[in-house]
Design a protein around this motif. Structure first.
Motif, short mmCIF file in Angstrom:
data_model
loop_
_atom_site.label_atom_id
_atom_site.label_comp_id
_atom_site.label_asym_id
_atom_site.label_seq_id
_atom_site.Cartn_x
_atom_site.Cartn_y
_atom_site.Cartn_z
N ASP A 1 -8.93 65.10 1.63
CA ASP A 1 -9.85 64.00 1.34
C ASP A 1 -11.29 64.37 1.72
O ASP A 1 -12.03 63.57 2.28
CB ASP A 1 -9.41 62.73 2.04
N ASN A 2 -11.65 65.64 1.44
CA ASN A 2 -12.97 66.20 1.73
C ASN A 2 -13.29 66.28 3.22
O ASN A 2 -14.46 66.25 3.62
CB ASN A 2 -14.07 65.46 0.97
N LYS A 3 -12.24 66.43 4.03
CA LYS A 3 -12.40 66.74 5.44
C LYS A 3 -11.71 68.08 5.69
O LYS A 3 -10.53 68.23 5.38
CB LYS A 3 -11.78 65.66 6.34
N TRP A 4 -12.44 69.06 6.22
CA TRP A 4 -11.85 70.37 6.50
C TRP A 4 -11.23 70.34 7.90
O TRP A 4 -11.91 70.04 8.88
CB TRP A 4 -12.91 71.46 6.41
N VAL A 5 -9.91 70.64 7.96
CA VAL A 5 -9.20 70.60 9.24
C VAL A 5 -8.43 71.91 9.44
O VAL A 5 -7.93 72.49 8.47
CB VAL A 5 -8.23 69.40 9.32
N PRO A 6 -8.32 72.39 10.67
CA PRO A 6 -7.56 73.62 10.92
C PRO A 6 -6.06 73.34 10.86
O PRO A 6 -5.58 72.31 11.34
CB PRO A 6 -8.00 74.04 12.32
N VAL A 7 -5.32 74.28 10.27
CA VAL A 7 -3.86 74.16 10.17
C VAL A 7 -3.24 75.50 10.52
O VAL A 7 -3.89 76.54 10.45
CB VAL A 7 -3.42 73.72 8.75
N LYS A 8 -1.95 75.47 10.88
CA LYS A 8 -1.27 76.72 11.21
C LYS A 8 0.24 76.57 11.03
O LYS A 8 0.75 75.47 10.77
CB LYS A 8 -1.59 77.14 12.63
N LYS A 9 0.93 77.68 11.17
CA LYS A 9 2.39 77.73 11.04
C LYS A 9 3.04 76.61 11.84
O LYS A 9 2.67 76.36 12.99
CB LYS A 9 2.90 79.08 11.53
N GLY A 10 4.00 75.93 11.22
CA GLY A 10 4.73 74.85 11.87
C GLY A 10 4.17 73.48 11.60
O GLY A 10 4.82 72.47 11.90
N ASP A 11 2.96 73.39 11.01
CA ASP A 11 2.37 72.10 10.67
C ASP A 11 3.01 71.54 9.40
O ASP A 11 3.52 72.28 8.55
CB ASP A 11 0.87 72.23 10.44
N TYR A 12 2.95 70.22 9.29
CA TYR A 12 3.38 69.51 8.08
C TYR A 12 2.17 68.78 7.51
O TYR A 12 1.39 68.16 8.25
CB TYR A 12 4.49 68.52 8.38
N ILE A 13 2.01 68.85 6.18
CA ILE A 13 0.90 68.16 5.52
C ILE A 13 1.45 67.28 4.40
O ILE A 13 2.21 67.73 3.55
CB ILE A 13 -0.11 69.15 4.92
N PHE A 14 1.03 66.01 4.40
CA PHE A 14 1.28 65.12 3.27
C PHE A 14 -0.03 64.92 2.54
O PHE A 14 -1.06 64.66 3.16
CB PHE A 14 1.82 63.76 3.74
N MET A 15 0.01 65.08 1.21
CA MET A 15 -1.16 64.86 0.38
C MET A 15 -0.81 63.84 -0.69
O MET A 15 0.06 64.07 -1.52
CB MET A 15 -1.61 66.18 -0.27
N GLY A 16 -1.45 62.68 -0.64
CA GLY A 16 -1.17 61.62 -1.58
C GLY A 16 -1.86 61.82 -2.92
O GLY A 16 -2.69 62.72 -3.09
N PRO A 17 -1.56 60.97 -3.90
CA PRO A 17 -2.19 61.08 -5.21
C PRO A 17 -3.71 60.96 -5.13
O PRO A 17 -4.24 60.13 -4.39
CB PRO A 17 -1.59 59.90 -5.98
N TYR A 18 -4.40 61.82 -5.87
CA TYR A 18 -5.85 61.82 -6.01
C TYR A 18 -6.61 62.17 -4.74
O TYR A 18 -7.84 62.02 -4.70
CB TYR A 18 -6.34 60.46 -6.56
N VAL A 19 -5.92 62.63 -3.73
CA VAL A 19 -6.61 63.08 -2.52
C VAL A 19 -7.11 64.51 -2.76
O VAL A 19 -6.34 65.39 -3.13
CB VAL A 19 -5.66 63.03 -1.30
N GLN A 20 -8.41 64.74 -2.55
CA GLN A 20 -8.96 66.08 -2.71
C GLN A 20 -8.25 67.04 -1.76
O GLN A 20 -7.98 66.68 -0.61
CB GLN A 20 -10.46 66.09 -2.44
N GLN A 21 -7.97 68.24 -2.25
CA GLN A 21 -7.20 69.18 -1.44
C GLN A 21 -7.50 70.63 -1.85
O GLN A 21 -7.69 70.93 -3.02
CB GLN A 21 -5.70 68.90 -1.57
N ALA A 22 -7.57 71.50 -0.85
CA ALA A 22 -7.77 72.93 -1.06
C ALA A 22 -7.60 73.62 0.28
O ALA A 22 -7.62 72.96 1.33
CB ALA A 22 -9.15 73.21 -1.64
N ALA A 23 -7.44 74.94 0.24
CA ALA A 23 -7.21 75.68 1.49
C ALA A 23 -7.97 77.00 1.48
O ALA A 23 -8.16 77.62 0.44
CB ALA A 23 -5.71 75.95 1.68
N TYR A 24 -8.37 77.42 2.67
CA TYR A 24 -8.83 78.78 2.96
C TYR A 24 -7.83 79.39 3.94
O TYR A 24 -7.44 78.72 4.92
CB TYR A 24 -10.20 78.79 3.63
N ALA A 25 -7.44 80.62 3.74
CA ALA A 25 -6.64 81.34 4.73
C ALA A 25 -7.56 82.05 5.70
O ALA A 25 -8.55 82.67 5.30
CB ALA A 25 -5.72 82.35 4.05
N VAL A 26 -7.25 81.97 6.98
CA VAL A 26 -8.01 82.69 8.00
C VAL A 26 -7.01 83.46 8.86
O VAL A 26 -5.81 83.26 8.77
CB VAL A 26 -8.85 81.73 8.88
#
Length: 254
Positions: free
Chosen positions: A210-235
């Motif tokens: 939803d246009n907020k950049w948040v850190p994520v890592k192995k073991g996390d769970y993400i739910f993305m609802g309809p029309y929610v902006q979404q994208a990822a960068y690998a670091v």
């Protein structure tokens, strides 16, 4: 875990109906009828805003589900083995599934699970109400993701994807594995009607929710609802890889 040694804090973020990042440190055990010797946490669910239910299940030694999972005439189910070794059964068929193994059961078919690892086995489990299509019906599908070849995602050589289920119209959803090489990213920020439930199998990254950049890592769970902006960068030093569900092959309902 014992008494806390510092201030209580959490990386988890919840926006009901929009998105959620659920870190493993905050999960609690949910008692689910039929699951024996299992630590089970409900992740995505209609209470969060999802049209499906996702679980993370740690099957301890001797863990099983003798009563079966799913089986209702309009409920489809899916299991993915994160680690360990299990027997998964459906329609008098048995499948030995190790890491990356999976089983899909169509509506009306119960899924039976049993841990055959000396230690624990960890599973990503899913159920959803099937959207029928005249003249079409899905079937039992099993395999191992590690035996499926990746293909380039949107013609990018450093982002790869694989489909775990057939792309036929008989299926109203699919499970995919998406993998980003270090420093790779989506080609654009996605905005679409589909929703996802994703479990991160490896790596670290920054995820746009939803246009907020948040850190994520192995073991996390993400739910993305309809029309929610979404994208990822690998670091980091290893691929950011996750398994996720996506509704597909159906028109939007009025």
């Amino acid at each position: 875990m014992g008494y806390p040694k510092d201030l209580l804090s959490s990386r988890s973020m919840i926006e009901h109906g929009k998105y959620a990042l659920i870190a493993p440190e905050g999960l609690v055990n949910n008692t689910i009828p039929g699951f024996e010797n299992c630590i089970t946490s409900i992740l995505g669910s209609p209470k969060l805003g999802a049209s499906f239910v996702d679980y993370i299940v740690t099957m301890q030694e001797g863990g099983k589900n003798r009563e079966g999972f799913g089986g209702q005439l309009d409920i489809e189910t899916f299991v993915y083995v994160i680690e360990g070794k299990i027997i998964a059964a459906a329609d008098d068929q048995q499948f030995v599934l190790e890491e990356s193994g999976y089983l899909y059961c169509p509506p009306g078919t119960k899924m039976y699970l049993e841990n055959i690892e000396a230690g624990e086995s960890k599973l990503f489990l899913y159920k959803q109400r099937y959207r029928s299509l005249e003249g079409r019906s899905p079937w039992v599908v099993s395999g191992h993701a590690n035996r499926i070849e990746y293909r380039n995602y949107d013609n990018m050589h450093n982002v790869n994807i694989k489909d775990l289920l057939p792309t036929d119209l008989d299926f109203d959803m699919n499970f995919h594995i998406l993998s980003f090489d270090p420093a790779a990213c989506h080609p654009f920020i996605e905005t679409h009607v589909q929703e996802h439930g994703a479990y991160l199998l490896s790596g670290e990254g920054m995820y746009n929710l939803d246009n907020k950049w948040v850190p994520v890592k192995k073991g996390d769970y993400i739910f993305m609802g309809p029309y929610v902006q979404q994208a990822a960068y690998a670091v980091g030093r290893e691929n950011l890889t996750y398994v996720y569900s996506k509704d597909c092959n159906r028109d939007a309902e009025l």
